[in-house]
Design a protein around this motif. Structure first.
Motif, short mmCIF file in Angstrom:
data_model
loop_
_atom_site.label_atom_id
_atom_site.label_comp_id
_atom_site.label_asym_id
_atom_site.label_seq_id
_atom_site.Cartn_x
_atom_site.Cartn_y
_atom_site.Cartn_z
N CYS A 69 0.83 -1.21 0.00
CA CYS A 69 0.00 0.00 0.00
C CYS A 69 0.86 1.25 0.00
O CYS A 69 0.56 2.21 -0.69
CB CYS A 69 -0.95 0.01 1.19
SG CYS A 69 -2.28 -1.18 1.00
N ILE A 125 0.84 4.04 -2.99
CA ILE A 125 0.61 5.47 -2.78
C ILE A 125 1.75 6.29 -3.39
O ILE A 125 1.52 7.29 -4.05
CB ILE A 125 0.45 5.78 -1.27
CG1 ILE A 125 -0.87 5.17 -0.77
CG2 ILE A 125 0.50 7.28 -1.01
CD1 ILE A 125 -1.00 5.17 0.73
N ILE A 176 -7.80 0.86 -5.03
CA ILE A 176 -8.26 0.15 -3.84
C ILE A 176 -9.68 -0.36 -4.04
O ILE A 176 -9.99 -1.50 -3.68
CB ILE A 176 -8.15 1.05 -2.59
CG1 ILE A 176 -6.69 1.37 -2.32
CG2 ILE A 176 -8.79 0.37 -1.38
CD1 ILE A 176 -6.46 2.39 -1.24
N SER A 229 -9.51 0.98 4.65
CA SER A 229 -9.59 2.39 5.04
C SER A 229 -8.23 3.02 4.81
O SER A 229 -7.20 2.41 5.09
CB SER A 229 -9.97 2.54 6.51
OG SER A 229 -11.30 2.14 6.71
N VAL A 230 -8.24 4.24 4.29
CA VAL A 230 -6.99 4.94 4.02
C VAL A 230 -7.12 6.35 4.58
O VAL A 230 -8.13 7.02 4.38
CB VAL A 230 -6.71 5.02 2.51
CG1 VAL A 230 -5.46 5.85 2.24
CG2 VAL A 230 -6.58 3.64 1.91
N ILE A 249 -4.49 9.75 4.82
CA ILE A 249 -3.18 10.33 4.51
C ILE A 249 -3.12 11.69 5.20
O ILE A 249 -4.03 12.50 5.05
CB ILE A 249 -2.97 10.46 3.00
CG1 ILE A 249 -3.06 9.07 2.34
CG2 ILE A 249 -1.63 11.13 2.70
CD1 ILE A 249 -3.00 9.08 0.85
N LYS A 294 -9.12 10.88 3.32
CA LYS A 294 -9.65 9.81 4.18
C LYS A 294 -10.81 9.19 3.44
O LYS A 294 -11.72 9.89 2.99
CB LYS A 294 -10.11 10.37 5.52
CG LYS A 294 -10.65 9.29 6.45
CD LYS A 294 -10.81 9.77 7.88
CE LYS A 294 -12.03 10.62 8.05
NZ LYS A 294 -12.34 10.88 9.46
#
Length: 87
Positions: A7, A11, A34, A47-48, A50, A59
């Motif tokens: 991941c 990114i 994703i 869930s991400v 940054i 988010k």
């Protein structure tokens, strides 16, 4: 651990940019990738979040993950590795 590194690599490889005029980042390539993984059944959800300069700049929750979802890291050492990678 492998998923976390993948991941982070994803990114960093998506060429997400912001203009000099301060326009918002474009995280649509990240979201699409994703969401594709979730749609194909590789993960039930994700869930991400940054953060840049102590500010959440992205988010998003995918699949069956949400604000209250809990995901465990395989070992305590992974947290310190993540901090070393990010800071």
């Amino acid at each position: 651990m492998y998923k976390l590194i993948c991941c982070l690599w994803l990114i960093s490889s998506l060429n997400v940019t912001v203009s000099a005029q301060g326009k918002p980042y474009d995280f649509s390539p990240l979201s699409a990738k994703i969401q594709n993984w979730v749609d194909k059944g590789f993960y039930s959800g994700a869930s991400v979040m940054i953060v840049q300069n102590d500010e959440v700049i992205y988010k998003h929750h995918f699949g069956n993950y949400g604000e209250e979802s809990v995901a465990y890291i395989a070992s305590a050492g992974n947290g310190s590795l993540l901090q070393q990678l990010l800071f």
